[in-house]
Design a protein around this motif. Structure first.
Motif, mmCIF file in Angstrom:
data_model
loop_
_atom_site.group_PDB
_atom_site.id
_atom_site.type_symbol
_atom_site.label_atom_id
_atom_site.label_comp_id
_atom_site.label_asym_id
_atom_site.label_seq_id
_atom_site.Cartn_x
_atom_site.Cartn_y
_atom_site.Cartn_z
ATOM 1 N N TYR A 193 37.929 -3.957 60.985
ATOM 2 C CA TYR A 193 37.360 -2.678 60.556
ATOM 3 C C TYR A 193 38.074 -1.505 61.222
ATOM 4 C CZ TYR A 193 33.535 -4.725 57.929
ATOM 5 O OH TYR A 193 32.805 -5.374 56.974
ATOM 6 N N ILE A 194 38.391 -1.689 62.517
ATOM 7 C CA ILE A 194 39.057 -0.596 63.237
ATOM 8 C C ILE A 194 40.394 -0.277 62.552
ATOM 9 C CG2 ILE A 194 40.128 0.066 65.450
ATOM 10 C CD1 ILE A 194 37.967 -1.772 66.805
ATOM 11 N N ASP A 195 41.140 -1.327 62.192
ATOM 12 C CA ASP A 195 42.423 -1.124 61.509
ATOM 13 C C ASP A 195 42.237 -0.369 60.200
ATOM 14 O OD1 ASP A 195 43.652 -2.442 63.587
ATOM 15 O OD2 ASP A 195 43.896 -4.353 62.529
ATOM 16 N N GLU A 196 41.176 -0.718 59.473
ATOM 17 C CA GLU A 196 40.907 -0.036 58.201
ATOM 18 C C GLU A 196 40.570 1.429 58.428
ATOM 19 O OE1 GLU A 196 41.217 -1.236 54.997
ATOM 20 O OE2 GLU A 196 42.174 -2.862 56.146
ATOM 21 N N VAL A 197 39.681 1.663 59.422
ATOM 22 C CA VAL A 197 39.249 3.042 59.699
ATOM 23 C C VAL A 197 40.448 3.909 60.076
ATOM 24 C CG1 VAL A 197 37.963 4.473 61.357
ATOM 25 C CG2 VAL A 197 36.853 2.517 60.267
ATOM 26 N N LYS A 198 41.365 3.314 60.841
ATOM 27 C CA LYS A 198 42.547 4.074 61.273
ATOM 28 C C LYS A 198 43.392 4.549 60.093
ATOM 29 C CE LYS A 198 43.211 2.479 65.995
ATOM 30 N NZ LYS A 198 43.767 1.370 66.784
ATOM 31 N N LYS A 199 43.368 3.759 59.010
ATOM 32 C CA LYS A 199 44.170 4.119 57.827
ATOM 33 C C LYS A 199 43.555 5.278 57.048
ATOM 34 C CE LYS A 199 45.665 -0.618 57.132
ATOM 35 N NZ LYS A 199 45.178 -1.795 56.413
ATOM 36 N N THR A 200 42.287 5.571 57.312
ATOM 37 C CA THR A 200 41.620 6.632 56.541
ATOM 38 C C THR A 200 41.643 7.925 57.342
ATOM 39 O OG1 THR A 200 39.496 6.295 57.585
ATOM 40 C CG2 THR A 200 39.979 4.917 55.677
ATOM 41 N N GLY A 201 41.038 8.935 56.795
ATOM 42 C CA GLY A 201 40.926 10.203 57.515
ATOM 43 C C GLY A 201 39.620 10.341 58.269
ATOM 44 N N ILE A 202 38.977 9.228 58.510
ATOM 45 C CA ILE A 202 37.698 9.286 59.221
ATOM 46 C C ILE A 202 37.925 9.757 60.656
ATOM 47 C CG2 ILE A 202 35.791 7.868 60.131
ATOM 48 C CD1 ILE A 202 36.204 6.044 57.651
ATOM 49 N N ASN A 203 37.150 10.752 61.079
ATOM 50 C CA ASN A 203 37.269 11.259 62.448
ATOM 51 C C ASN A 203 36.407 10.435 63.386
ATOM 52 O OD1 ASN A 203 38.986 13.572 62.007
ATOM 53 N ND2 ASN A 203 37.238 14.398 60.857
ATOM 54 N N VAL A 204 36.909 10.279 64.597
ATOM 55 C CA VAL A 204 36.174 9.489 65.584
ATOM 56 C C VAL A 204 36.103 10.277 66.880
ATOM 57 C CG1 VAL A 204 36.132 7.332 66.892
ATOM 58 C CG2 VAL A 204 37.013 7.343 64.546
ATOM 59 N N LYS A 205 34.937 10.368 67.432
ATOM 60 C CA LYS A 205 34.818 10.910 68.794
ATOM 61 C C LYS A 205 34.332 9.798 69.708
ATOM 62 C CE LYS A 205 34.610 15.831 68.431
ATOM 63 N NZ LYS A 205 36.000 16.014 68.895
ATOM 64 N N LEU A 206 35.219 9.420 70.624
ATOM 65 C CA LEU A 206 34.868 8.354 71.567
ATOM 66 C C LEU A 206 34.285 8.958 72.846
ATOM 67 C CD1 LEU A 206 38.095 6.185 71.182
ATOM 68 C CD2 LEU A 206 35.857 5.758 70.147
ATOM 69 N N ASN A 207 33.734 8.106 73.690
ATOM 70 C CA ASN A 207 33.170 8.546 74.981
ATOM 71 C C ASN A 207 32.187 9.692 74.792
ATOM 72 O OD1 ASN A 207 34.880 6.805 76.595
ATOM 73 N ND2 ASN A 207 36.540 8.177 75.975
ATOM 74 N N THR A 208 31.514 9.683 73.689
ATOM 75 C CA THR A 208 30.653 10.807 73.348
ATOM 76 C C THR A 208 29.211 10.327 73.204
ATOM 77 O OG1 THR A 208 32.519 11.764 72.167
ATOM 78 C CG2 THR A 208 30.351 12.720 71.714
ATOM 79 N N MET A 209 28.349 10.902 73.979
ATOM 80 C CA MET A 209 26.942 10.488 73.963
ATOM 81 C C MET A 209 26.126 11.496 73.161
ATOM 82 S SD MET A 209 24.712 8.249 75.207
ATOM 83 C CE MET A 209 25.009 7.570 76.830
ATOM 84 N N VAL A 210 25.392 10.988 72.191
ATOM 85 C CA VAL A 210 24.488 11.863 71.446
ATOM 86 C C VAL A 210 23.206 12.004 72.259
ATOM 87 C CG1 VAL A 210 23.125 12.122 69.342
ATOM 88 C CG2 VAL A 210 25.465 11.258 69.222
ATOM 89 N N LEU A 211 22.845 13.237 72.540
ATOM 90 C CA LEU A 211 21.650 13.482 73.355
ATOM 91 C C LEU A 211 20.413 13.670 72.488
ATOM 92 C CD1 LEU A 211 23.160 16.013 75.944
ATOM 93 C CD2 LEU A 211 22.914 13.544 76.195
ATOM 94 N N GLU A 212 20.645 14.223 71.309
ATOM 95 C CA GLU A 212 19.493 14.605 70.497
ATOM 96 C C GLU A 212 19.887 14.732 69.036
ATOM 97 O OE1 GLU A 212 17.544 17.874 72.758
ATOM 98 O OE2 GLU A 212 16.837 18.408 70.736
ATOM 99 N N ILE A 213 18.958 14.366 68.165
ATOM 100 C CA ILE A 213 19.144 14.617 66.729
ATOM 101 C C ILE A 213 17.839 15.217 66.252
ATOM 102 C CG2 ILE A 213 19.473 13.553 64.462
ATOM 103 C CD1 ILE A 213 20.857 11.237 65.842
ATOM 104 N N ASP A 214 17.897 16.226 65.400
ATOM 105 C CA ASP A 214 16.619 16.705 64.854
ATOM 106 C C ASP A 214 16.549 16.445 63.354
ATOM 107 O OD1 ASP A 214 17.993 18.720 63.602
ATOM 108 O OD2 ASP A 214 17.366 20.284 65.005
ATOM 109 N N SER A 215 15.393 16.703 62.797
ATOM 110 C CA SER A 215 15.203 16.337 61.396
ATOM 111 C C SER A 215 15.965 17.278 60.458
ATOM 112 C CB SER A 215 13.716 16.297 61.056
ATOM 113 O OG SER A 215 13.112 17.480 61.499
ATOM 114 N N ALA A 216 16.504 18.394 61.012
ATOM 115 C CA ALA A 216 17.353 19.256 60.188
ATOM 116 C C ALA A 216 18.801 18.761 60.222
ATOM 117 C CB ALA A 216 17.267 20.692 60.691
ATOM 118 N N LYS A 217 18.993 17.569 60.788
ATOM 119 C CA LYS A 217 20.293 16.906 60.863
ATOM 120 C C LYS A 217 21.291 17.665 61.738
ATOM 121 C CE LYS A 217 20.471 16.339 56.254
ATOM 122 N NZ LYS A 217 19.098 16.519 55.697
ATOM 123 N N ARG A 218 20.757 18.248 62.796
ATOM 124 C CA ARG A 218 21.612 18.836 63.825
ATOM 125 C C ARG A 218 21.696 17.852 64.993
ATOM 126 N NH1 ARG A 218 18.855 24.136 62.638
ATOM 127 N NH2 ARG A 218 17.260 23.173 63.936
#
Lengths: 128, 595, 425
Positions: free
Chosen positions: C69-94
């Motif tokens: 899957y990683i090889d496939e993802v690399k071939k696309t324009g999908i952006n990846v942020k590594l080492n990144t912790m999500v602290l919060e999500i709200d229902s307005a999709k922020r």
């Protein structure tokens, strides 16, 4: 001398308890199997049981400390521990590509040990 | 033995024989009773100790009676490996040596750091706050739970008032959330309830009991307020229907007991105190009735003043000096802590009044940590082993009963449980005195609850005792009472977070998923004046592993950071000091051993 | 503020497959947020083989499965942020996330896919009494130490729980030269797949003690031993069967729980049985535009199933942002019936279905020769015979549109019927 061996079939979730009766390594009877695949399974397990070997190898200068590896094909089950011994001395250096050969023809089985991931250069004490 | 001592022995002999222990030998010296012999059960040892303490004229009880059937015997494997845990070199001499790095020892150290004195604190573990100090509810009591006229009550009331200032200086959170003593339909004992007509028992519960408590508080200078049922329900909407009325004690509060202790230790170090961790006292050197020094497993320190703040081991340290006038019998208290998801379910500390009260414990309650984790307990179990900090299945069941005040509380939100040992004496009061036999030796013993709330006042009292027995104290102008805290990323606003990461990008690496602790905080903890060198020491400072996953996610990361910052191999990282290694070696090392 | 079309929380198997699918469906701006230093999630430490038999029709190790899957993802324009912790999500999709390079990130997404996976139950959550020394690990943590960090936690190991990871770790410790004294399982049947019982435990002659548990852990600094006991039919330890087992390590494989903090912070409706969000057939949660897939919804036994269901979520998210996703009308509740612990999806929508829906069922008890039955308004609209059902092995039911379109009423019940029930008229 006739001997009996018991197996739990793993082909499907039924987990049939299958009994194999042999005399001088010649299979006389297989019973308890729910289907044909069960018979094939225990015959194979009796005559030539094989397992895939998966383990890790220490990597130098890798972004993580260990490289996961596997045998390209299953190896005889009774050789697994000896293979582990043999591999315990091996060290590799990053970078490594998935599928790279790490150890050739282990214990003369004709099976090589290959890397099961890409591993780039890095420092594993960076905690990320 | 003087005539008074003979009288005590006679009286006590009679009592003890009557209870069925004819083989116990009794002697007395200046009111200090010594008991020897052997009985069957540990509970009998305890009974005998209390019998002695309650005998008229007895000032202290040294109970060396042993029990045949000890469930669990403490043994300590000696681990000599030191390495990173040896934080300071041991000085050759000091003005004052403090034995024990609990909240009491550290408070005294900080108090003495105001003066031009060489002070050394010795702690056998690899961090301060490792025994009773780390394993209690963190409650700053008001004093209402203590018997009138005790030293405990006096110091508690005084110490409680001192907490705001100290916590502010040390930059540690202190919440005065107040305690509600709840009087319920089960407050009166079943026997009483059975015989009294309900209108009378109602009257007792609604009017008389709150009044009695209120009066007791007034006498001791503890502010209290009776609370009617409607208000009680408003204050605590989730409380049981069994609640009748309450008494509110607004000065109750909570701190993190280990955090305040670490902060005290750091502030003491800032002001010149040496804290030697992983250093065990082996003997107190006494010559001609005077303290001369302390022998440790790392060498000797000459000193004329030694303060015994050794908690559950205080009787053993006193014995080394020949100044033992008491026994410590460990009383275990276990606590269950819940997820902070449940924050807001209760608004105050809660304690159900059940009569008659156990004379030796205030009984468990429902408390909330500074971060909002509810915690229930502690219970009170006499144990024979000073190392027994196990939580038994029976205890878990008992503590769950504390929760009967909150019938719908979600118990599945439990995170963990732990136990601590109270350093109880048979006299059941604090024992804070300079020894009359050994000049320069001060016992600060028997400090159990409300020891935390009393600790500021205890430190002051000890300072006074030292002055009385001849220690010269000159104030230091450069004393700085302010201690900088480790920034707590999860508590900051978005703007503050951004700023902090800009200053130090390590604050952008969140390594603990539950408590949102960053690498920056962990690195800071490792390089403080009192360095955190173990996984648990880091945990006590920055909360890694205190959340619901209990270190599943952050454990490997904390171990790696410790190895890197301390410059040791990963396999040498420990949970809480020598002997508690996390790993037995590198992967593959066992295969090499086999060969 | 960063704006994206689809933000995917977690770059494990669920996140990767959903990202690929969303990309295939034409979504331009996709961002995967991963807290680890690389993509792949838990697969990276699952070095054993057995992955991919459905998706790739061959048996792969965990890292290899991820690598595909990683090889496939690399071939696309999908952006990846590594080492990144999500602290919060709200229902307005922020989303509020943080890493070292960007600092604090504020992201606004048109659609979000929750794919955070699951975490392990701990010692306290199953109330094992005793001391709290060093040497107690959950199986996944021990796996990480041995396979990624390169350190081995112990020499003499007792394992509690015969879930798949517990048994896999029994083999892993053994092959690394440690002694596994035994695997103890409180239930009367193994908690994991039979294949693992045979290949991880029996192959190495490790004793598997069914109907047993640990009643005490002993040790001051490091684990010194555990007390084990047989349990009665109500899973209470039987006192006089207690036995002390010296060991230096306790490994716990006592269950997984969906990572649900962020789901809760996004205020999506939760299922108290699965501990994950309630989802519909598109894997959409109760908050429009927030989707969920993989172990964050409920714990799967096969990664192949995770990948498959992640594709449903990826497609759903793509449909949501271009407005193709069917309007939510007449929700039909799907209820777990006889011998069914839970069913996912818990809700299906729509007047007209044009695709199969796959229902995932976890049964409560082992039962042989059963029928799974789907009832709508009392009518049996679907039946399937199954030779055996077991709690460790998820039951999958694919129901075709022509059956789905016959549903009347607002509730489906899925039963597993035993042999006796069949007799009924």
């Amino acid at each position: 001398m006739k001997r009996s061996h018991n197996f739990t079939c793993i082909v499907c979730p039924m987990s049939c308890q299958i009994e194999l009766i042999e005399e001088d390594d010649k299979i006389l009877e297989v019973r308890g199997n729910g289907c044909k695949r069960g018979e094939e399974y225990v015959t194979e397990e009796f005559t030539n049981p094989v397992r895939m070997l998966t383990t890790t190898i220490p990597v130098q200068e890798g972004r993580i400390a260990m490289l996961p590896v596997r045998s390209e094909r299953p190896v005889p089950k009774n050789l697994l521990r000896r293979c582990m011994k043999e591999l315990s001395k091996v060290r590799v250096k990053a970078p490594v590509r998935c599928g790279d050969m790490i150890y050739e023809n282990i214990l003369d089985t004709g099976v090589s040990i290959i890397s099961s991931r890409d591993l780039s250069i890095g420092n594993c004490s960076e905690v990320r | 033995m003087g005539g008074r001592d003979q009288k005590i022995v006679k009286k006590l002999e009679k009592k003890i024989v009557k209870k069925g222990f004819p083989d116990v030998k009794i002697s007395a010296d200046e009111g200090i009773v010594r008991l020897n012999g052997r009985v069957n059960l540990w509970s009998e040892v305890i009974t005998i100790g209390y019998l002695a303490a309650k005998t008229k004229g007895v000032k202290g009880v040294i109970n060396d009676v042993t029990a045949g059937e000890i469930e669990r015997k403490g043994e300590e494997k000696k681990v000599t490996k030191r390495g990173v845990y040896e934080n300071v070199s041991l000085p050759k001499r000091a003005d004052v040596v403090i034995v024990g790095g609990g909240v009491i020892g550290c408070f005294i150290a900080r108090e003495l750091s105001r003066y031009k004195l060489d002070v050394v604190l010795l702690e056998k573990e690899s961090d301060v706050a490792c025994e009773a100090t780390k394993a209690n509810s963190g409650v700053v009591h008001s004093g209402i739970g203590e018997s009138s006229g005790t030293l405990k009550q006096k110091l508690n009331v005084k110490g409680n008032k001192m907490c705001d200032k100290v916590c502010e200086e040390l930059n540690v959170p202190f919440e005065r959330d107040g305690l509600l003593i709840v009087i319920t339909t089960e407050t009166l004992p079943p026997k009483v309830r059975k015989v009294l007509p309900s209108f009378i028992s109602n009257f007792i519960c609604e009017k008389i009991i709150p009044y009695v408590i209120f009066r007791k508080g007034k006498k001791a200078g503890i502010p209290l307020r009776p609370v009617k049922r409607e208000e009680l329900l408003e204050m605590e909407p989730n409380i049981t229907d069994k609640a009748i009325v309450g008494v509110y004690s607004p000065t109750y509060g909570v701190v993190y007991p280990y955090e305040i202790t670490i902060a005290l230790a750091e502030n003491a170090i800032q002001n010149g105190v040496k804290i030697a961790l992983n250093t065990e006292v082996e003997d107190i050197l006494v010559e001609d009735g005077k303290v001369k020094g302390v022998l440790t497993d790392r060498g000797t320190i000459e000193a004329e003043y030694v303060i015994n703040a050794a908690g559950i081991f205080a009787d053993e340290v006193a014995e080394m000096a020949g100044a033992r006038e008491f026994s410590i019998h460990p009383r275990k208290g276990s606590i269950i802590i819940f997820d902070k998801d449940m924050k807001g379910y209760i608004n105050h500390s809660l304690s159900e009044l059940i009569l008659p009260q156990d004379p030796h414990t205030k009984g468990g309650g429902i408390f909330t940590t500074v971060d909002g984790n509810p915690n229930w307990g502690p219970d009170a179990i006499e144990v024979s082993d000073k190392y027994d900090k196990s939580v038994t299945a029976e205890e878990i069941d008992t503590i769950f009963e504390c929760g009967s005040l909150l019938p719908d509380f979600q118990k599945s939100s439990l995170i963990t449980y732990f136990a601590g040992l109270r350093a109880a004496t048979y006299e059941e009061d604090f024992f804070i005195k300079a020894s009359e036999n050994v000049l320069g030796f001060v016992n600060v013993a028997g400090i159990q609850s409300p020891g935390l709330a009393s600790s500021p006042a205890i430190a002051e009292m000890v300072r006074g005792i030292l002055r009385e027995i001849g220690l010269k104290m000159r104030e230091k102008e450069e004393f700085n009472p302010i201690r900088r805290a480790i920034p707590k990323f999860s508590n900051l606003s978005i703007e503050e977070k951004k700023k902090l990461i800009k200053e130090n990008p390590l604050y952008g690496n969140v390594i603990c998923r539950c408590e949102h602790v960053t690498e920056g905080e962990v690195v800071d903890a490792i390089h403080r004046p009192l360095p955190a060198t173990t996984v648990d020491a880091v945990k006590r400072r920055v909360r890694t592993g205190m959340g619901r996953c209990q270190g599943g996610f952050c454990g490997p990361k904390v171990a790696r950071i410790l190895a890197r910052e301390l410059n040791i191999p990963l396999e040498e990282v420990t949970k809480d000091g020598p002997g508690s290694n996390l790993f037995v070696g590198k992967t593959k090392s066992l295969l090499a051993e086999e060969a | 503020m960063i704006e994206v079309d689809v933000a995917i929380i977690g770059g494990g198997p669920a996140g990767l497959a959903s990202a690929m699918k969303a990309c295939e469906e034409g979504v331009k701006d996709i961002l995967i947020i991963e807290r680890g230093m690389e993509l792949g999630g838990i697969l990276l430490q699952c070095i054993h083989d057995g992955f991919g038999t459905f998706i790739f029709e061959e048996t792969l190790t965990g890292p290899e499965y991820a690598q595909r899957y990683i090889d496939e993802v690399k071939k696309t324009g999908i952006n990846v942020k590594l080492n990144t912790m999500v602290l919060e999500i709200d229902s307005a999709k922020r989303i509020i996330a943080v890493n070292q390079e960007d600092g604090l990130l504020e992201i606004e997404a048109k659609a979000i896919i929750l794919s955070m996976g699951c975490r392990e139950r701990t010692r306290a959550q199953i109330l094992i009494p005793g001391d709290r020394p060093s040497g107690i690990y959950t199986a996944g943590v021990a796996q990480r130490y041995i396979n990624i960090e390169g350190v081995i936690p112990g020499k003499k190991v007792v394992i509690l729980g015969s879930g798949d990871i517990g048994m896999i770790m029994a083999r892993r410790f053994t092959l690394e030269g440690a002694e596994v004294e035994g695997v103890y399982e409180v239930m009367s049947n193994p908690g994991g797949l039979t294949r693992n019982v045979v290949q991880c435990v029996e192959d190495y002659e490790i004793p598997l003690h069914l109907s047993h548990t640990i009643t005490n852990i002993r040790g001051r600094r490091r684990v010194e031993g555990v007390t084990v006991a047989k349990v009665d039919s109500e899973m209470r330890p039987i006192k006089d069967t207690e036995r002390f087992v010296p060991c230096d390590t306790v490994i716990l494989s006592v269950g997984l729980i969906p990572e649900n903090e962020l789901s809760k912070s996004a205020d999506v409706g939760m299922d108290p049985i699965t501990n994950g969000p309630i989802v519909d057939e598109q894997m959409q949660t109760s908050v429009p535009g927030i989707f969920a897939c993989g172990n964050v919804v409920h714990v799967h036994d096969l990664v192949d199933d995770v990948s498959k269901v992640a594709e449903v979520a990826g497609k759903g998210a793509a449909g949501y942002i271009d407005g193709k996703l069917k309007k939510r009308r007449s929700p039909i509740k799907v209820r777990a019936g006889r011998n069914v612990k839970y069913v996912v999806p818990q809700i299906i929508h729509g007047e007209k279905f044009d695709e199969d829906i796959r229902f995932y069922l976890r049964v409560k008890e082992i039962e042989k020769s059963v029928k799974t039955v789907v009832l709508a308004d009392g009518e049996r609209i679907f039946e399937k015979k199954i030779k055996i059902v077991k709690p460790p092995e998820m039951v999958k039911l694919d129901i075709s549109p022509d059956i789905l379109n016959r549903i009347t009423g607002d509730e489906l019940i899925i039963d597993v019927e035993g042999e006796e029930d069949e007799e009924k008229p």
